[in-house]
Design a protein around this motif. Structure first.
Motif, PDB file in Angstrom:
ATOM      1  N   THR A  66      10.469   8.536  -0.648  1.00  7.41           N
ATOM      2  CA  THR A  66      11.308   8.626   0.538  1.00  7.41           C
ATOM      3  C   THR A  66      10.554   8.428   1.842  1.00  7.41           C
ATOM      4  O   THR A  66      11.175   8.260   2.892  1.00  7.41           O
ATOM      5  N   ASN A  67       9.216   8.461   1.815  1.00  9.59           N
ATOM      6  CA  ASN A  67       8.461   8.370   3.067  1.00  9.59           C
ATOM      7  C   ASN A  67       7.043   7.893   2.757  1.00  9.59           C
ATOM      8  O   ASN A  67       6.606   7.875   1.602  1.00  9.59           O
ATOM      9  N   CYS A  68       6.317   7.510   3.796  1.00  9.07           N
ATOM     10  CA  CYS A  68       4.933   7.086   3.626  1.00  9.07           C
ATOM     11  C   CYS A  68       4.247   7.079   4.985  1.00  9.07           C
ATOM     12  O   CYS A  68       4.897   7.159   6.033  1.00  9.07           O
ATOM     13  N   PHE A  69       2.940   6.971   4.978  1.00  4.09           N
ATOM     14  CA  PHE A  69       2.175   6.787   6.210  1.00  4.09           C
ATOM     15  C   PHE A  69       0.910   5.998   5.863  1.00  4.09           C
ATOM     16  O   PHE A  69       0.383   6.086   4.747  1.00  4.09           O
ATOM     17  N   SER A  70       0.447   5.199   6.819  1.00  2.00           N
ATOM     18  CA  SER A  70      -0.732   4.365   6.592  1.00  2.00           C
ATOM     19  C   SER A  70      -2.006   5.184   6.772  1.00  2.00           C
ATOM     20  O   SER A  70      -2.027   6.174   7.506  1.00  2.00           O
ATOM     21  N   VAL A  71      -3.063   4.750   6.094  1.00  5.31           N
ATOM     22  CA  VAL A  71      -4.362   5.420   6.151  1.00  5.31           C
ATOM     23  C   VAL A  71      -5.411   4.389   6.553  1.00  5.31           C
ATOM     24  O   VAL A  71      -5.514   3.336   5.924  1.00  5.31           O
ATOM     25  N   PRO A  72      -6.195   4.647   7.609  1.00  3.22           N
ATOM     26  CA  PRO A  72      -7.223   3.687   8.029  1.00  3.22           C
ATOM     27  C   PRO A  72      -8.265   3.476   6.937  1.00  3.22           C
ATOM     28  O   PRO A  72      -8.690   4.428   6.265  1.00  3.22           O
ATOM     29  N   HIS A  73      -8.693   2.232   6.759  1.00  4.01           N
ATOM     30  CA  HIS A  73      -9.738   1.940   5.785  1.00  4.01           C
ATOM     31  C   HIS A  73     -10.407   0.622   6.150  1.00  4.01           C
ATOM     32  O   HIS A  73      -9.858  -0.199   6.889  1.00  4.01           O
ATOM     33  N   ASN A  74     -11.602   0.439   5.649  1.00  3.94           N
ATOM     34  CA  ASN A  74     -12.363  -0.798   5.837  1.00  3.94           C
ATOM     35  C   ASN A  74     -12.820  -1.298   4.472  1.00  3.94           C
ATOM     36  O   ASN A  74     -13.262  -0.512   3.621  1.00  3.94           O
ATOM     37  N   GLU A  75     -12.710  -2.603   4.290  1.00  2.43           N
ATOM     38  CA  GLU A  75     -13.102  -3.218   3.027  1.00  2.43           C
ATOM     39  C   GLU A  75     -14.033  -4.392   3.284  1.00  2.43           C
ATOM     40  O   GLU A  75     -13.863  -5.136   4.245  1.00  2.43           O
ATOM     41  N   SER A  76     -14.999  -4.533   2.407  1.00  2.00           N
ATOM     42  CA  SER A  76     -15.848  -5.717   2.379  1.00  2.00           C
ATOM     43  C   SER A  76     -15.992  -6.129   0.923  1.00  2.00           C
ATOM     44  O   SER A  76     -15.370  -5.539   0.036  1.00  2.00           O
TER      45      SER A  76
END
Length: 291
Positions: A66-76
């Motif tokens: 029913t809901n969500c939120f984004s999470v900061p991340h970095n990828e290489s």
């Protein structure tokens, strides 16, 4: 080598302990998809995809996101770093607003599962037992936004090399009545040349709803006439639905209905008049005070 996630405390929820309920079906609300697409559009420059936490409810018969939120991340190419502290703080804030929503898993934009997805999934396995992984193809491979859901299962030789296998789930789209209004409004933009549409007034909404009801009644009457004339074979299931619909309509004479409708309209007009009068009085008072 990927940067290991920080050790988590006790799991925040054992949402999917035991067999997957609801016949391995995930019920997904449109607000989740809108939030995922919005976070992808607002992603940092150079980011290939975005990830986030899925929230929802679980019972014996269904799993509902029913809901969500984004999470900061970095990828290489050789590592991934996720801001787990941000994810925990956001979940604590969400619990204050919606205590019934628990962590169900996580989402990622893209059309496939990467090696980094295994590492991120391992962290969410500490937050929710048997978490869901949802992928939303915002790159529009094959000219469509493919939406898939998975759960993981360990595979390999015990005590030796072990791996993770993602098995697909069935995604079913559901919505609340309030969400249906937003979805219907968004769908209307498909028929607008500039993809923009304004909000309609209350009277226009009543008119469009009445037109839809009239069209539906015309379709039902035509079906009933075709069945009676023998053009269409009778269906007992449809007949039961129609009988239930007829029984739900209150039996009232046209005169009484007209009287009741006029009385309600008069009450509505009186409330509207009083509201406008109050607004005018407040505006006049503000002008007098400013003199």
């Amino acid at each position: 080598p990927a940067a290991p996630a920080p050790p988590a405390a006790a799991p925040l929820s054992a949402a999917l302990s035991g067999p997957f309920p609801g016949g391995r079906v995930v019920r997904l609300h449109p607000v989740v998809l809108a939030s995922i697409v919005d976070s992808f559009e607002r992603r940092n420059e150079g980011a290939a995809r975005v990830i986030g936490t899925l929230l929802g409810t679980v019972d014996k018969h269904s799993v509902e996101v029913t809901n969500c939120f984004s999470v900061p991340h970095n990828e290489s190419e050789d590592e991934v770093a996720v801001d787990m502290e941000f994810a925990k703080n956001m979940y604590e804030l969400h619990k204050k607003v919606s205590p019934s929503e628990i962590i169900l898993g996580w989402y990622a934009t893209g059309h496939d599962i990467t090696e980094h997805s295994v590492l991120i999934h391992e962290y969410y396995s500490r937050e929710a037992h048997n978490p869901i992984h949802l992928t939303v193809d915002t790159s529009l491979q094959n000219s469509r936004m493919s939406i898939k859901a998975y759960v993981s299962a360990p595979m390999g030789v015990p005590g030796k090399t072990m791996g993770v296998m993602f098995t697909p789930l069935t995604v079913k789209y559901v919505y609340y009545d309030t969400e249906r209004i937003g979805v219907d409004l968004i769908m209307k933009t498909c028929f607008s040349p500039n993809r923009v549409i304004g909000l309609s007034s209350d009277l226009q909404q009543v008119g469009s709803a009445s037109a839809r009801i009239q069209d539906t009644l015309t379709m039902v009457l035509q079906y009933a006439e075709d069945v009676l004339s023998g053009k269409v074979a009778a269906d007992n299931t449809v007949g039961r639905f129609l009988m239930d619909l007829i029984n739900q309509v209150p039996k009232i004479s046209p005169e009484d209905f007209e009287t009741m409708l006029n009385s309600n309209i008069n009450d509505l007009l009186m409330v509207t008049y009083l509201a406008n009068l109050t607004q005018s009085q407040i505006a006049l008072n503000e002008k007098l005070l400013s003199l």
